[in-house]
Enzyme design. Structure first.
Site, PDB file in Angstrom:
ATOM      1  N   HIS B  85      29.335  43.312  38.003  1.00  0.00           N
ATOM      2  CA  HIS B  85      30.425  44.272  38.171  1.00  0.00           C
ATOM      3  C   HIS B  85      30.687  45.098  36.926  1.00  0.00           C
ATOM      4  O   HIS B  85      31.638  45.858  36.884  1.00  0.00           O
ATOM      5  CB  HIS B  85      31.728  43.561  38.540  1.00  0.00           C
ATOM      6  N   ILE B  92      34.175  48.793  34.312  1.00  0.00           N
ATOM      7  CA  ILE B  92      34.294  47.590  35.129  1.00  0.00           C
ATOM      8  C   ILE B  92      34.638  47.988  36.554  1.00  0.00           C
ATOM      9  O   ILE B  92      35.525  48.826  36.767  1.00  0.00           O
ATOM     10  CB  ILE B  92      35.409  46.670  34.594  1.00  0.00           C
ATOM     11  N   CYS B  93      33.947  47.385  37.494  1.00  0.00           N
ATOM     12  CA  CYS B  93      34.288  47.620  38.889  1.00  0.00           C
ATOM     13  C   CYS B  93      35.119  46.452  39.386  1.00  0.00           C
ATOM     14  O   CYS B  93      34.594  45.431  39.802  1.00  0.00           O
ATOM     15  CB  CYS B  93      33.029  47.771  39.742  1.00  0.00           C
ATOM     16  N   ALA B  94      36.428  46.555  39.256  1.00  0.00           N
ATOM     17  CA  ALA B  94      37.325  45.506  39.734  1.00  0.00           C
ATOM     18  C   ALA B  94      38.472  46.195  40.443  1.00  0.00           C
ATOM     19  O   ALA B  94      39.081  47.104  39.894  1.00  0.00           O
ATOM     20  CB  ALA B  94      37.837  44.671  38.571  1.00  0.00           C
TER      21      ALA B  94
END
Lengths: 406, 153
Positions: B85, B92-94
């Site tokens: 992620h 950040i892919c959150a």
């Protein structure tokens, strides 16, 4: 360097729960439980959502405008669910009065406890506990505490400085709190009554609750606020009570002349309004009509939010319409101030990097076509429950476009 | 300075100051209310033994109503963790940093979430489209519209 600027930030006085030490348990928790989870301040116009979570009215209205769910539990929520929480509001008002006082007491207590042990017994100690859990002291103190004299429960108004050598036991009015005080020969301190006890003001000789005595003297001995009984006996009060009833509908007992003004403003569906209507909407509330249509809309939206949040407070805590207007002005200034610097930056940035942007646009163009088809299908099944997700499909935002928007 | 975001951040800062950070998280710098740096280390058994990362938080005046821009610092000293992620540029892919942001979340709360995100990683790899994304990524990760899928990592 780092430490310096950090302490500087910490110096600015913003009260928060960590003002209280951990050791008398519950105080820090009490302080934090009376604070809004969004702004971190003591509740200002507390309102409750259907799920039971409580926020400042303005905070939660702001949050709901972004996303229609409870910020804490993510249950679906809307502004129509908001209910005023009067109990918390009175609680916060009382806590605001008591906070500094209790803070001072805990600090003093902490200092006493951190002094050398040998000396600890020489200093006056206050222990507030329920009788069941009353702390036993070692040594000579036990003898004195185990045999309370019959006269120990005395009329609260008669509390006067006592001979400092004697240990005294004062039972407060509620009978569930016991205050033990043992004074040393050195400290020469008087017995300390509990917060609810009445003491005689040394200046005006009126009876004032002990918790309020400092404030009372600081404010040059104002007459005590009229209690409910007083109000109902006076003729004027009776009349106002009747006029409230006769006026009907109002219910909340607001003064009549303010009645019409103090209705919540409904939200407008701006896209159906013509410029002229929008203008009138602003003028109705004596708001400025400077700027363009989008400025009007954000101004009106903010105004509705401020106004309706203000109505969620008790009438005596509400701000005047003029205060709200200046708040709106401040908010706009803050917003546009930030915006301006960004726009300036972008203009310069755009000029300087024009060639680079164009190259990027060119480079991105052939790729965009294959990207679009999966992304158009993909958003059909977004999983909202999972806090983390795999970035399988990413919609790339063209930087040039973004900059122009920003 | 009296704006809501500054007040809220001041409160968070004093809590960090008094209570300290959770294990593995440390405040590196917080000189203003626009940008903070925190270090992050995954404790216990993980794919990242002994690795220390730095997180950069950027706050706008609308915080906490709007989320902060959070990314891993990539410079001479720190790198971005290899994670499905996390892109190599630190983005950040959150979802909690994007559409699942809630104003009750805090800086420390985000750090703990990201710490557990790293701790639960089973295979050290970059996101599939890392190179493509990094090539065109905007400076501010908030300008990217990530697409969040069910977490299977």
């Amino acid at each position: 360097m780092l430490a310096d600027s950090l302490t500087q930030l910490l110096l600015s006085d913003v009260p928060d729960p960590t003002d209280f030490p951990k050791s008398p348990p519950g105080l820090r928790e009490l302080d934090s439980s009376l604070r809004c989870n969004i702004c971190g301040d003591l509740f200002d116009g507390p309102v409750t959502l259907a799920c039971g979570h409580c926020f400042c009215s303005l905070c939660v209205r702001n949050a709901l405008a972004e996303k229609a769910e409870c910020p804490i539990c993510r249950k679906q929520a809307s502004e129509t669910q908001l209910r005023v929480n009067l109990a918390i509001e009175t609680c916060v008002a009382a806590w605001k009065l008591a906070r500094t006082h209790i803070l001072r007491l805990t600090k003093e207590e902490e200092e006493r406890l951190t002094r050398p042990k040998r000396k600890a017994s020489d200093f006056e100690r206050i222990v507030i506990e329920s009788p069941m859990k009353k702390r036993k002291r070692a040594g000579g103190y036990d003898e004195r505490n185990s045999s309370p004299t019959p006269g120990s429960s005395k009329s609260p108004s008669k509390i006067r400085p006592k001979s400092p050598v004697k240990a005294k036991r004062v039972v407060s009015q509620q009978d569930d709190d016991v205050i033990e005080i043992s004074s040393s020969p050195v400290s020469n301190a008087p017995d300390i009554p509990s917060a609810a006890d009445l003491v005689t003001c040394p200046v005006c000789e009126k009876e004032v609750p002990f918790a309020l005595i400092n404030k009372h003297i600081d404010q040059r001995c104002p007459p005590p606020p009229p209690s409910d009984n007083d109000a109902s006996t006076s003729k004027d009060a009776q009349q106002t009570a009747w006029s409230k009833l006769m006026a009907g509908g109002g219910g909340k007992g607001r003064p009549k002349e303010r009645g019409i003004d103090e209705e919540p403003i409904p939200k407008a569906s701006y896209h159906t309004l013509k410029d002229k209507q929008l203008r009138e909407l602003l003028l109705d509330h004596h708001l400025p009509v400077s700027g363009d249509r989008s400025t009007w809309i954000t101004r009106h939206q903010r105004w509705v939010m401020l106004w309706n949040a203000n109505l969620d407070k008790s009438p005596n805590l509400r701000k005047s319409a003029n205060d709200l207007r200046s708040e709106l002005k401040k908010w706009e200034a803050e917003k546009t101030g930030k915006k301006k610097t960004v726009v300036d930056d972008v203009a310069g940035y755009e000029k300087r990097n024009k060639a680079h942007f164009q190259a990027l646009t060119e480079a991105a163009r052939p790729r965009k076509v294959p990207d679009k088809s999966p992304s158009a299908v993909a958003p059909g099944s977004p999983d909202v429950a999972s806090p983390l997700a795999t970035p399988r499909d990413i919609i790339l935002v063209d930087e040039v476009e973004e900059v122009q928007i920003g | 300075m009296a704006s809501i975001s500054a007040r809220r951040l001041r409160k968070e800062l004093s809590e960090i100051h008094v209570e300290g950070c959770p294990v593995g998280i440390n405040l590196l710098s917080a000189d203003n209310f626009e940008q903070w740096l925190l270090s992050l280390e995954v404790m216990g058994e993980s794919q990242y033994p002994g690795e220390v990362f730095a997180l950069k938080f950027r706050f706008d005046p609308n915080y906490p109503i709007s989320s902060p821009a959070v990314q891993f610092v990539v410079d001479g000293k720190y790198t971005s963790p290899v994670h499905p992620h996390v892109y190599s540029n630190g983005h950040i892919c959150a979802s909690i940093l994007g559409n699942e942001w809630s104003p009750v979340l805090s800086v420390i709360g985000i750090c703990v979430t990201l710490q557990s995100m790293l701790a639960s990683c089973k295979k050290k790899e970059r996101p599939q489209d890392n190179d493509r994304y990094v090539l065109h990524a905007p400076d501010n990760p908030k300008k990217t519209r990530f697409h969040y899928d069910v977490d299977t990592v």
